[in-house]
Design an enzyme around this catalytic site. Structure first.
Site, short mmCIF file in Angstrom:
data_model
loop_
_atom_site.label_atom_id
_atom_site.label_comp_id
_atom_site.label_asym_id
_atom_site.label_seq_id
_atom_site.Cartn_x
_atom_site.Cartn_y
_atom_site.Cartn_z
N PRO A 23 0.84 -1.20 0.00
CA PRO A 23 0.00 0.00 0.00
C PRO A 23 0.87 1.25 0.00
CG PRO A 23 -0.01 -1.05 2.17
CD PRO A 23 0.74 -1.96 1.26
N THR A 25 0.56 5.49 -0.35
CA THR A 25 -0.16 6.75 -0.49
C THR A 25 0.45 7.58 -1.61
OG1 THR A 25 -0.84 6.78 1.79
CG2 THR A 25 -0.61 8.93 0.73
N TYR A 172 -0.66 5.16 12.94
CA TYR A 172 -1.98 5.75 12.64
C TYR A 172 -3.02 5.24 13.64
CZ TYR A 172 0.40 7.32 8.45
OH TYR A 172 1.28 7.92 7.59
N ARG A 220 -2.69 -4.98 8.76
CA ARG A 220 -1.27 -4.63 8.73
C ARG A 220 -0.84 -4.11 10.09
NH1 ARG A 220 2.56 -1.01 4.61
NH2 ARG A 220 3.72 -2.86 4.05
C1 LIG Z 1 5.40 6.75 -1.06
C2 LIG Z 1 5.04 5.75 -0.02
C3 LIG Z 1 3.75 5.74 0.51
C4 LIG Z 1 3.40 4.80 1.48
N1 LIG Z 1 2.10 4.77 1.93
C5 LIG Z 1 1.70 3.76 2.75
C6 LIG Z 1 0.31 3.59 3.07
O1 LIG Z 1 -0.59 4.31 2.62
N2 LIG Z 1 -0.01 2.55 3.88
C7 LIG Z 1 0.93 1.70 4.40
O2 LIG Z 1 0.58 0.78 5.14
N3 LIG Z 1 2.25 1.85 4.09
C8 LIG Z 1 2.64 2.82 3.25
N4 LIG Z 1 3.95 2.90 2.86
C9 LIG Z 1 4.92 1.84 3.27
C10 LIG Z 1 4.95 0.74 2.18
O3 LIG Z 1 3.73 0.03 2.13
C11 LIG Z 1 6.09 -0.28 2.43
O4 LIG Z 1 5.87 -0.92 3.65
C12 LIG Z 1 7.46 0.38 2.44
O5 LIG Z 1 7.62 1.25 1.32
C13 LIG Z 1 8.56 -0.68 2.41
O6 LIG Z 1 8.50 -1.42 1.21
P1 LIG Z 1 9.59 -1.14 0.04
O7 LIG Z 1 10.91 -1.16 0.73
O8 LIG Z 1 9.39 -2.31 -0.90
O9 LIG Z 1 9.27 0.18 -0.56
C14 LIG Z 1 4.34 3.85 1.92
C15 LIG Z 1 5.64 3.87 1.38
C16 LIG Z 1 5.99 4.79 0.42
C17 LIG Z 1 7.37 4.75 -0.17
#
Ligand SMILES: Cc1cc2nc3c(=O)[nH]c(=O)nc-3n(C[C@H](O)[C@H](O)[C@H](O)COP(=O)(O)O)c2cc1C
Length: 368
Positions: A23, A25, A172, A220
């Site tokens: 997920p 944002t 949150y 989550r």
């Molecule tokens: C731009 C951005 C927005 C994110 N928004 C959310 C979100 O809305 N909900 C959530 O649970 N995690 C959010 N995360 C965390 C990601 O879901 C994920 O756990 C995190 O990026 C680590 O994964 P990665 O290393 O593959 O990017 C966000 C991460 C990024 C980079």
């Protein structure tokens, strides 16, 4: 066929592979309504062979449920019609879709130049220990909020979503109830132990479970919070079991265990540097399937990326396959690598991992 590209079934829903879009944002819904461009963005990930798309966080019908005006609603006719278009578009491309249902609680505005018009709500009017912010929810606020989660999840089923994720992580609203640093209530939603402070989450999960029939429900969770990156809600396996088992008993089919790097052990003092990660321990303790996440195919974790560090693509998946083979966890969420490479899953399946693009924070400026 590797485990990564083998199917997985959860409560009757079969994913074609183990890859989940994390997920993320994106803040492209200024009036709260998902746009046609957002449907295209998710379509590209479905065409790129992601097994299940988890949407960006999308908020329930509560005043001040979002901390940025670009976050989409998951309520109201226009927003739900926008989401239905996203779901239909993903399905037409052969994908599966689950919204991440969210309330940002007492997390401050993401952009101080876009102030929230009202007063945000949370368990005890604290952004973090010693930092008052917003207002403490009354009993009626808590009950109405649980109802608002149920309404959003029922709507998700009605518009054809394949599964639902509740956002209980990262500081949150639901997470603010878990943490004694932000939950100092003296009613049934507070208490001295994590098991006591679980009550809000278990009330939400069980109420949602009753309302959504056989739709798979994920929750989550994270040890860390954005208010304190070093926070650990559970410091021993016993504490971890006391936290997570009630969430499962309440009706969560799968726990999505958020960490920064999937290869990091949760309790290295117990099982060593190559020990089980957060998702691995939660699966071992509760017996339910889990999703892991964190820096898949990238050189930097996402805290580093937010701080502006360059994030290169890495040309191997580390020991991800081995961990999946061993059944340490069942699914792996991929975040930033899927922003940079919409066809990440397809390219990895075709052995083109060496050609993946790295991630840059300025990619967030547009929806590609
Ligand atoms: C731009 C951005 C927005 C994110 N928004 C959310 C979100 O809305 N909900 C959530 O649970 N995690 C959010 N995360 C965390 C990601 O879901 C994920 O756990 C995190 O990026 C680590 O994964 P990665 O290393 O593959 O990017 C966000 C991460 C990024 C980079």
């Amino acid at each position: 066929m590797s485990t990564l590209f083998s199917p997985f079934t959860i409560r009757g829903l079969t994913l074609p592979n183990r890859i989940v879009m994390a997920p993320m944002t994106r803040n492209f819904s200024d009036n709260g309504v998902p746009t046609a461009e957002m449907a295209e963005y998710y379509r590209k990930r479905a065409e790129g062979e992601v097994g299940l798309i988890l949407s960006e966080g999308t908020v329930i019908d509560r005043p001040e449920a979002r901390n940025d005006p670009g976050i989409p609603y998951f309520h109201g006719e226009a927003a739900l019609a926008g989401w239905k278009n996203v779901v239909d578009t993903v399905h037409a491309a052969g994908g599966l879709f689950a919204p991440q249902i969210w309330h940002t609680g007492l997390v401050r505005n993401q952009f101080p130049d876009k102030p929230r018009p009202g007063t945000p709500e949370g368990p005890s009017g604290l952004f973090k220990p010693g930092e008052p912010y917003g207002q403490a929810m009354t009993r009626n606020d808590v009950i109405d909020t649980i109802d608002a989660y149920v309404d959003a999840c029922r709507a998700a089923v009605e518009i054809g979503c394949d599964a639902i994720e509740l956002h209980g992580a990262h500081g949150y609203l639901i997470d603010q109830f878990f943490w004694d640093g932000t939950n100092q209530r003296d009613d049934e939603w507070g208490g001295a132990t994590l098991a006591d402070r679980n009550r809000f989450a278990t009330d939400v999960v069980s109420a949602v479970r009753k309302a959504i029939g056989d739709t798979p429900l994920f929750l989550r969770i994270s040890q860390w919070s954005q208010q304190d990156y070093t926070r650990r809600l559970a410091t021993t396996p016993d504490e971890l079991a006391a936290w997570t088992q009630p969430l499962v008993d309440a009706g969560a089919d799968m726990l999505h265990c958020s960490q920064r790097r999937f290869w990091e052990p949760e309790f290295p003092a117990l099982d060593g540097d190559k020990g089980l990660n957060f998702a691995g321990w939660v699966k071992k303790l509760t017996g339910v399937p889990t999703i892991s996440v964190g820096s898949v195919s990238l050189s930097q974790d996402f805290f580093g990326a937010f701080a502006g560090q360059e994030t290169d693509a890495t040309s191997d998946l580390g020991d991800l396959e081995e961990r999946l083979d061993r059944g340490e966890f069942d699914l792996i969420a991929v975040g930033r690598a899927l922003i940079a490479n919409p066809d990440w899953a397809k390219r990895v399946r075709e052995g083109e991992i060496a050609k993946l693009d790295g991630y840059k924070t300025d990619m967030l400026g547009e929806l590609v």
